[in-house]
Every structure is written in C-alpha cells, then in structure tokens.
Design a protein around this motif. Structure first.
Motif, PDB file in Angstrom:
ATOM      1  N   ASP A   1      -9.897  -0.036   3.824  1.00 21.95           N
ATOM      2  CA  ASP A   1      -8.760  -0.678   4.496  1.00 21.95           C
ATOM      3  C   ASP A   1      -9.170  -1.088   5.907  1.00 21.95           C
ATOM      4  O   ASP A   1     -10.062  -0.471   6.512  1.00 21.95           O
ATOM      5  CB  ASP A   1      -7.602   0.338   4.579  1.00 21.95           C
TER       6      ASP A   1
ATOM      7  N   HIS B   1       0.799  -1.227   0.000  1.00 15.10           N
ATOM      8  CA  HIS B   1       0.000   0.000   0.000  1.00 15.10           C
ATOM      9  C   HIS B   1       0.835   1.282   0.000  1.00 15.10           C
ATOM     10  O   HIS B   1       0.303   2.364  -0.234  1.00 15.10           O
ATOM     11  CB  HIS B   1      -0.975  -0.010   1.192  1.00 15.10           C
TER      12      HIS B   1
ATOM     13  N   ASP C   1      -7.349  -1.564  -0.077  1.00 15.16           N
ATOM     14  CA  ASP C   1      -6.468  -2.575   0.521  1.00 15.16           C
ATOM     15  C   ASP C   1      -7.303  -3.844   0.614  1.00 15.16           C
ATOM     16  O   ASP C   1      -8.379  -3.835   1.230  1.00 15.16           O
ATOM     17  CB  ASP C   1      -6.019  -2.090   1.908  1.00 15.16           C
TER      18      ASP C   1
HETATM   19 MN   LIG Z   1      -3.374  -0.407   3.729  1.00 12.97          MN
END
Ligand SMILES: [Mn+2]
Length: 314
Positions: A156, A135, A240
């Motif tokens: 995320d 990320h 994510d």
């Molecule tokens: Mn992340």
C-alpha cells in the motif's frame, strides 16, 4: 436451432474468444459450492469506507471483465508465463464464487457477510482470492482467518492505521483493526510513501512492532536481502492497487507518485512464497470510474490476481 443457445452461461469457454459469454474471473467456472476447489475468486463490491473518490464497488466487475483477456485457452492449457519461461497454475482447480451480496448503509451486516463468505471458502480448503472494493473490507476478510497464525503483508501507499476519522471502519484503518484484534502474528507494510500518511500513524504502527519498507527502500534494496523480512509460516497478502505507480494504475481514489511496477511486485510475492504459504489474498481499491484509457488498472489487477494465485498454489 436450440443447440446454439448456451444452457449454462458460465460453461467453460471453448478457448477462442475472450469477449464471448458472461465474464467470470478469467473465464473460470462459477463455483458449485459442493465441489472441491484449490482457490475461489470472491468479489466484494463495497466502497462505503472510502474517504476520497468513490467507485471501487465497480472494481470486481471491472477486474473480471479485464481478466477475460486470459481466457483464450481452456483451463488445461493455462498458463505459460513467457517472462519466467514456465507453466503456472496447470491442473489447478480455480473457480469464481461470485460476489458477496452488499446492502447499502448496512456496514455491520455487510462485514459479517464478508467474513462468512471467506470462511465458507476456507472451510472447503480453498484459497480465497478477494476482489475489492475499498480497503476497509480487508478487516472482515482477515477475521475469517482468526486462529490460523497468519503473517499479514500489506502492499500500500498508506499505512492504513488511521486514528483521526470518527468511524473505525474506513478504508484508512484496516491495519489498526487487524492489529487490535490480534489477527496477525506479524504485520509488514510494503511500498509506503507520499504525503497522505499521518506521521503520527507511521510512528505508532512501528511502535506496535510492524515493519515498514518504503517504496524507495524497496527499489534501492537488493531483492535477496529483503528475504529476512519474511519468517517461515502462513501468509495473508493484501494489495492496495495504489501501491503501484499511478502511471501503471491511475484508476484508484488516492494516487501517489513513486510507486511500484509489476515486475517489482511480482518478484516480491515470489520471494514471500519461497518463505511461506499464502493462504489468502486480496486486491483492493481498483476504481474503474477514474481509470485511464484501456482500463489499464483493471488489467493490472487481474494480472496480479493470477500472479498471486500462482504463488499460493504452484
Ligand atoms: Mn489501503
């Protein structure tokens, strides 16, 4: 005999066998940079920012491989979304721009190359669809949007504004870098949960004006009442893969129970697309080295890319 040898390994698949040929994303053609495109897939095989299990450098290749499941038919026939009972991405010109060339231990050079590759796609008027990678690379990707007044949405488990590590460029801090550089009009963090967030970071990022909706809040709130979270305007969406529940996405370095499932994610991005334009997006942290049977994390990621392409282009 020569007619049986493919002159161009990236030629459009004939529409029968997803396991034939060199994998591009969903069998879309390799990008000829001179030609026009609506969206371009860009792989970033970089994982030197990772703080736990490494291996996301193999994410782009694995997502492409899984995405070939959707290459049964030629692009003209794609796709019918049976769940939504509608055609998506029909007539859209989607290409695969290959990978950013990554050098080991050259963080600055690699970040510049990432920003440059995304800028090249934007300059051609195409939507960049980035496959990570860890990320940390969302920061150099979003840098390419500077001056465009984007709303930044971050799916995320983690708030990714770490202020503990000595390096400012790990996969735990892209949100802090985006904030500091003033790259976003607004920052919204969705699906946050678990015990691997620093409480100090969660409080700090909210003091900076970021909005947080936790995974539990997303599940317990009616979709329509989340609409007011999203102002009209232009959006960048970063995903994510660990925002998903580990039962659906085991192949990632920092799994945490209690995450989203695909229909919830899909409804949320459709909601955002109703409010604004999605100018670019990424899917990060897919780690095929620790994926479950059937490569299910890579399959989920490839499906998310198609969903986001549809939200950006249709
Ligand atoms: Mn992340």
């Amino acid at each position: 005999m020569e007619k049986f040898v493919q002159n161009n390994p990236f030629a459009q698949p004939s529409g029968t066998s997803p396991y034939v040929g060199i994998a591009t994303f969903a069998g879309y053609p390799f990008w000829d940079i001179q030609s026009r495109a609506d969206a371009a897939i860009l792989g970033v095989p970089y994982d030197e920012g990772c703080s736990n299990k490494p291996g996301t450098r193999f994410g782009p290749r694995s997502i492409r491989q899984a995405s070939m499941l959707y290459a049964y038919e030629g692009v003209e026939e794609r796709f019918y979304d049976a769940d939504r009972r509608k055609w998506i991405l029909r007539g859209k010109n989607i290409v695969d721009a290959g990978d950013v060339d990554i050098e080991p231990l050259c963080r600055e050079r690699n970040f510049d190359a990432i920003t440059g590759a995304v800028s090249a796609i934007l300059n051609k008027g195409a939507v960049p669809a980035v496959l990570g990678g860890d990320h940390s690379i969302t920061y150099p990707v979003v840098k390419a949007f500077s001056g465009r007044k984007i709303h930044y949405v971050h799916f995320d488990t983690h708030v990714d504004c770490d202020r503990i590590f000595k390096s400012e460029y790990t996969h735990g801090s892209p949100v802090a870098r985006i904030l500091e550089d003033g790259l976003a009009e607004s920052i919204t963090l969705l699906g946050i949960r678990g015990l691997a967030n620093s409480g100090n970071d969660v409080e700090w990022i909210q003091q900076q004006g970021a909005k947080i909706v936790t995974a539990r809040e997303l599940k317990q709130t009616r979709l329509e009442s989340l609409a007011e979270l999203f102002a009209e305007g232009d959006y960048y969406i970063s995903v994510d893969i660990d925002v998903f529940d580990p039962t659906a996405a085991p192949g990632t370095g920092t799994p945490e129970p209690g995450g989203l499932l695909f229909p919830e994610f899909s409804d949320l991005i459709y909601l955002i697309a109703r409010r604004g334009n999605i100018l670019g997006f990424d899917i990060m942290e897919v780690n095929p080295q620790v994926d479950g049977p059937g490569d299910i994390t890579s399959h989920l990621a490839s499906r998310c890319v198609i969903e986001l392409l549809s939200c950006a282009l249709d």
